[in-house]
Design a protein around this motif. Structure first.
Motif, PDB file in Angstrom:
ATOM      1  N   TYR A 376       0.834  -1.209   0.000  1.00 52.92           N
ATOM      2  CA  TYR A 376       0.000   0.000   0.000  1.00 52.92           C
ATOM      3  C   TYR A 376       0.870   1.261   0.000  1.00 52.92           C
ATOM      4  N   TRP A 377       1.949   1.263  -0.760  1.00 54.68           N
ATOM      5  CA  TRP A 377       2.874   2.394  -0.738  1.00 54.68           C
ATOM      6  C   TRP A 377       2.199   3.696  -1.165  1.00 54.68           C
ATOM      7  N   ASP A 378       1.207   3.599  -2.047  1.00 50.99           N
ATOM      8  CA  ASP A 378       0.553   4.818  -2.522  1.00 50.99           C
ATOM      9  C   ASP A 378      -0.657   5.203  -1.668  1.00 50.99           C
ATOM     10  N   SER A 379      -1.073   4.331  -0.771  1.00 45.88           N
ATOM     11  CA  SER A 379      -2.189   4.654   0.131  1.00 45.88           C
ATOM     12  C   SER A 379      -1.980   3.936   1.469  1.00 45.88           C
ATOM     13  N   PRO A 380      -0.944   4.316   2.206  1.00 44.82           N
ATOM     14  CA  PRO A 380      -0.627   3.630   3.467  1.00 44.82           C
ATOM     15  C   PRO A 380      -1.777   3.730   4.461  1.00 44.82           C
ATOM     16  N   ARG A 381      -1.966   2.700   5.251  1.00 46.44           N
ATOM     17  CA  ARG A 381      -3.052   2.640   6.237  1.00 46.44           C
ATOM     18  C   ARG A 381      -2.626   3.313   7.540  1.00 46.44           C
ATOM     19  N   ILE A 382      -2.262   4.587   7.439  1.00 43.53           N
ATOM     20  CA  ILE A 382      -1.709   5.291   8.592  1.00 43.53           C
ATOM     21  C   ILE A 382      -2.752   5.458   9.694  1.00 43.53           C
ATOM     22  N   GLY A 383      -3.972   5.835   9.328  1.00 51.25           N
ATOM     23  CA  GLY A 383      -5.015   6.010  10.340  1.00 51.25           C
ATOM     24  C   GLY A 383      -5.274   4.720  11.100  1.00 51.25           C
ATOM     25  N   GLU A 384      -5.423   3.618  10.338  1.00 53.92           N
ATOM     26  CA  GLU A 384      -5.648   2.332  10.994  1.00 53.92           C
ATOM     27  C   GLU A 384      -4.455   1.923  11.834  1.00 53.92           C
ATOM     28  N   PHE A 385      -3.252   2.166  11.328  1.00 61.89           N
ATOM     29  CA  PHE A 385      -2.036   1.780  12.030  1.00 61.89           C
ATOM     30  C   PHE A 385      -1.892   2.496  13.372  1.00 61.89           C
ATOM     31  N   LEU A 386      -2.367   3.729  13.445  1.00 61.81           N
ATOM     32  CA  LEU A 386      -2.205   4.510  14.669  1.00 61.81           C
ATOM     33  C   LEU A 386      -3.391   4.406  15.617  1.00 61.81           C
ATOM     34  N   PHE A 387      -4.619   4.304  15.083  1.00 56.21           N
ATOM     35  CA  PHE A 387      -5.779   4.512  15.951  1.00 56.21           C
ATOM     36  C   PHE A 387      -6.783   3.358  16.000  1.00 56.21           C
ATOM     37  N   SER A 388      -6.647   2.343  15.126  1.00 60.60           N
ATOM     38  CA  SER A 388      -7.679   1.311  15.120  1.00 60.60           C
ATOM     39  C   SER A 388      -7.491   0.347  16.286  1.00 60.60           C
ATOM     40  N   SER A 389      -8.567  -0.373  16.618  1.00 59.42           N
ATOM     41  CA  SER A 389      -8.471  -1.392  17.661  1.00 59.42           C
ATOM     42  C   SER A 389      -7.698  -2.609  17.181  1.00 59.42           C
ATOM     43  N   ASN A 390      -7.437  -2.681  15.876  1.00 58.31           N
ATOM     44  CA  ASN A 390      -6.657  -3.782  15.310  1.00 58.31           C
ATOM     45  C   ASN A 390      -5.170  -3.448  15.418  1.00 58.31           C
ATOM     46  N   HIS A 391      -4.695  -3.389  16.672  1.00 58.07           N
ATOM     47  CA  HIS A 391      -3.299  -3.147  17.015  1.00 58.07           C
ATOM     48  C   HIS A 391      -2.834  -1.725  16.697  1.00 58.07           C
ATOM     49  N   GLY A 392      -3.735  -0.762  16.732  1.00 56.89           N
ATOM     50  CA  GLY A 392      -3.331   0.624  16.530  1.00 56.89           C
ATOM     51  C   GLY A 392      -2.343   1.074  17.599  1.00 56.89           C
ATOM     52  N   LEU A 393      -1.305   1.778  17.183  1.00 59.91           N
ATOM     53  CA  LEU A 393      -0.228   2.171  18.096  1.00 59.91           C
ATOM     54  C   LEU A 393      -0.743   2.961  19.288  1.00 59.91           C
ATOM     55  N   PHE A 394      -1.462   4.049  19.027  1.00 62.79           N
ATOM     56  CA  PHE A 394      -1.929   4.900  20.122  1.00 62.79           C
ATOM     57  C   PHE A 394      -3.138   4.296  20.831  1.00 62.79           C
TER      58      PHE A 394
END
Length: 699
Positions: A376-394
């Motif tokens: 997903y280099w052209d559309s990285p899942r940044i929102g999900e990566f940071l905030f989702s309940s599926n292992h979101g960082l924050f």
């Protein structure tokens, strides 16, 4: 006087070293005894020994008070009495956090989970077989869910290639090799521990190595952070971050995953970079090159950590060109060659493994770059990566958010450093959120950023420094809440309440966490009575609400496992269960169980229990010893199958008010040893009914 003090300090340090060695051996051989060690601690004995060790260290720190750092001659450093000369109170705080984590590891953690099995067989193959061909390990040890790797390799005529990096295996090899020698020595004394590289001591050695390397990451982070913050603030903040971040899970629950060990390597790399920034000598640049190669040998995605040092290199080049240093290009190229050689030597385990054992047979193994790493280099899942309940960082680790915000505090101390760390984290978030499995599969939190512990530590220290400017109670409360949240979340993951992959509702998790906290602390309005009740009867403080004040008149008939048994269940019972015919029961848990209830007044009672003993490989007969309020009342021998047994108990054993009946078992056994299930509870009997009936006096 000084000689006497030196002898005392030497004795303290030798005693501390002996206790430390014994605790490490206990952690490795915790499922076996060592025939040549007479003083063998049980798991329950770990806590007091850890407290004694902490007391010895505190005494040594007290001895160091008021002294300037004593310089120790090079020929004198090995002498007892000099080992801990530089240890101060902040260092003691860091060690205290480690002892707490070690206690959690020894009692509740250390297992081969997920990819930990694959990481384990790397080091097993390296030490036992002397190669990295994993064919026999897949046939002998690897579970079915990973066998697709071996099947696809056989189709190509190659050995299995799990695509995990071999770097962690190199860091675990010394401990694995030492334990292998100890196992062989134990076998020469008559021990039956298998020396095949698969038995518990080998697994425990790898898990303990992961814990110790995680602690190295914490120590390095402390050394880096105290350059910018007060040492005591750095020590407390880093300890709290350890307990409130993913590093806790990967040092306690799954230390066989590479993240804790990789965190140590990345922390060493970043510390080497900080030293280069301070004084860019040739030796420091070469050390940085070595550290960079080790980073890539641990996890290929760790390439983003190289960004900050590369920015330092670019800055140095620009600075030299501005001053028109004519000798600079020649010196730079010569230095670059040395650094590149150091990098290649350190990265050689990964490069050679890729060349000889990977499916692609290439140094860099880039075949999955487009389909997996940069999917997903052209559309990285940044929102999900940071905030989702599926292992979101924050979402999973709020302390990470405080860490990122705290980097703004670091901007005022060292703007270029903070900018470099921001850039590194941003690159990491982009890279990791661009991968096909940005959620990192089965994981606890955002596991692939566990390695960035030192970066988060610098930011977390900044946030804590800012919070301490307000009333300190706020900072203490914030730290406590972060630690409790991480502990309660980890508990839910371990129990299966939260999936290790996929989304879930944080409202449900918060409700369960609050319920769990209430079980541990009890109702605030009942403190200290419920705490006294918990201490006296060995139950959770929340049991106080159901039991204390609930009055039963005369006869008692408890249907164990039904909802109403909550008024009577004490300690030592598992969760309610239902048999195939609809009858309810509870398994005992541990060597003793209790029932608690209030009686209107004492009578001569007949006590009866409906029980079924657990199976035993040796067909041993179960015996239950019954005590009433501390008085031995009966000895009940059990046959196979369900049965109702009992004995008369005189009125003198009972009392008006709260009573305790204790059932102590002749033996317990792990459920998985007799029933073939994934259940390691120590069980003895099933209890379905508990009865008290007044014995009517004869006319």
């Amino acid at each position: 006087m000084s000689a006497r003090i030196s002898r005392v300090e030497a004795l303290v340090e030798v005693a501390g070293a002996a206790l430390s060695l014994h605790l490490l051996l206990l952690a490795v051989f915790r499922r076996y005894g060592l025939p040549w060690i007479e003083f063998q601690l049980s798991a329950d004995g770990v806590a007091p020994v850890l407290l004694v060790l902490l007391a010895l260290l505190a005494y040594r720190v007290w001895r160091n008070r008021g002294r300037s750092d004593r310089s120790v001659e090079i020929h004198d450093w090995w002498r007892p009495g000099r080992w801990l000369d530089g240890l101060g109170f902040p260092g003691l705080v860091v060690i205290a956090f480690f002892l707490l984590v070690f206690f959690l590891f020894n009692g509740y953690g250390g297992r081969l989970g997920g990819d930990g099995v694959i990481n384990f067989i790397y080091v097993r193959s390296l030490v036992i077989d002397g190669d990295l061909d994993l064919t026999n390990e897949f046939a002998e040890f690897v579970p079915a869910k990973f066998q697709v790797i071996a099947e696809s390799a056989r189709a190509l005529g190659k050995s299995p290639d799990p695509s995990n990096e071999p770097g962690p295996a190199l860091f675990w090899t010394p401990a694995f090799l030492a334990i292998h020698w100890l196992v062989l020595l134990a076998r020469s004394f008559g021990s039956e521990i298998p020396a095949d590289g698969y038995s518990y001591p080998y697994v425990n050695a790898v898990c303990l190595s992961g814990l110790l390397w995680g602690f190295v990451a914490v120590v390095i982070s402390y050394l880096a952070c105290k350059r910018y913050f007060a040492p005591l603030l750095a020590a407390v903040s880093i300890g709290v971050l350890w307990l409130s971040s993913t590093l806790l899970w990967y040092t306690v629950q799954e230390p066989s995953m590479p993240h804790a060990t990789a965190a140590a390597v990345v922390s060493f790399f970043l510390l080497a970079w900080l030293r280069v920034r301070e004084a860019p000598t040739a030796s420091r640049w070469i050390m940085l090159g070595v550290a960079a190669g080790l980073v890539l040998s641990m996890q290929r995605y760790g390439v983003f950590f190289l960004i900050a040092p590369l920015a330092t290199v670019a800055s140095a080049i620009l600075r030299r060109f501005r001053v028109r240093d004519r000798k600079f290009p020649k010196r730079w190229w010569l230095g670059a060659v040395f650094v590149a050689v150091a990098f290649l030597v350190a990265a050689s385990p990964m490069l050679l493994y890729n060349l000889f054992y990977s499916r692609e047979g290439s140094f860099l193994r880039m075949g999955d770059l487009g389909g997996f790493t940069l999917r997903y280099w052209d559309s990285p899942r940044i929102g999900e990566f940071l905030f989702s309940s599926n292992h979101g960082l924050f979402a999973w680790t709020p302390s990470a958010l405080l860490s990122v915000l705290g980097l703004f505090v670091l901007l005022r101390k060292d703007g270029r450093l903070a900018a470099g760390l921001f850039l590194t984290l941003a690159a990491g978030v982009y890279l990791l959120s661009s991968t096909w499995d940005w959620y990192a599969g089965h994981a606890f939190g955002s596991r692939r950023l566990t390695e960035a512990f030192l970066i988060f530590a610098l930011g977390f220290c900044g946030s804590m420094e800012l919070l301490l400017r307000s009333p300190r109670i706020l900072a203490a409360l914030a730290m406590t809440m972060l630690v409790f949240w991480n502990f309660l979340l980890a508990g839910q993951v371990k129990r299966g309440d939260i999936p290790m992959m996929g989304t879930f509702a944080f409202s449900d998790a918060s409700e369960r966490a609050l319920r769990r906290f209430y079980e541990l602390a009890g109702h605030p309005g009942s403190i200290p009575a419920n705490w006294w009740f918990s201490w006296k009867y060995g139950t959770a403080p929340s049991r106080f609400d159901w039991i204390y004040g609930h009055r039963e008149y005369h006869n008692l008939d408890v249907d164990v496992g039904a909802p109403e048994d909550r008024y009577f269940i004490g300690r030592g019972w598992s969760v309610p269960e239902t048999s195939s015919d609809g009858a309810t029961f509870r398994w005992s848990s541990g060597g003793e169980s209790t029932m608690l209830f209030t009686l209107f007044e004492p009578f001569d009672y007949r006590l009866r229990v409906t029980v079924e003993p657990s199976s035993h490989p040796d067909q041993s007969r179960q015996v239950v010893f019954v005590s009433v309020n501390g008085h031995i009342a009966a000895r009940l021998g059990l046959n196979e199958g369900w049965q109702t047994v009992g004995a008369p108990v005189p009125a003198s054993f009972w009392r008006e008010g709260l009573n305790e009946v204790e059932l102590r078992y002749a033996w317990t056994i792990r459920a998985n040893e007799v029933y073939g299930v994934a259940d390691d509870r120590q069980i003895a009997v099933k209890l379905a009914r508990f009865e008290l009936e007044i014995v009517e006096p004869l006319e």
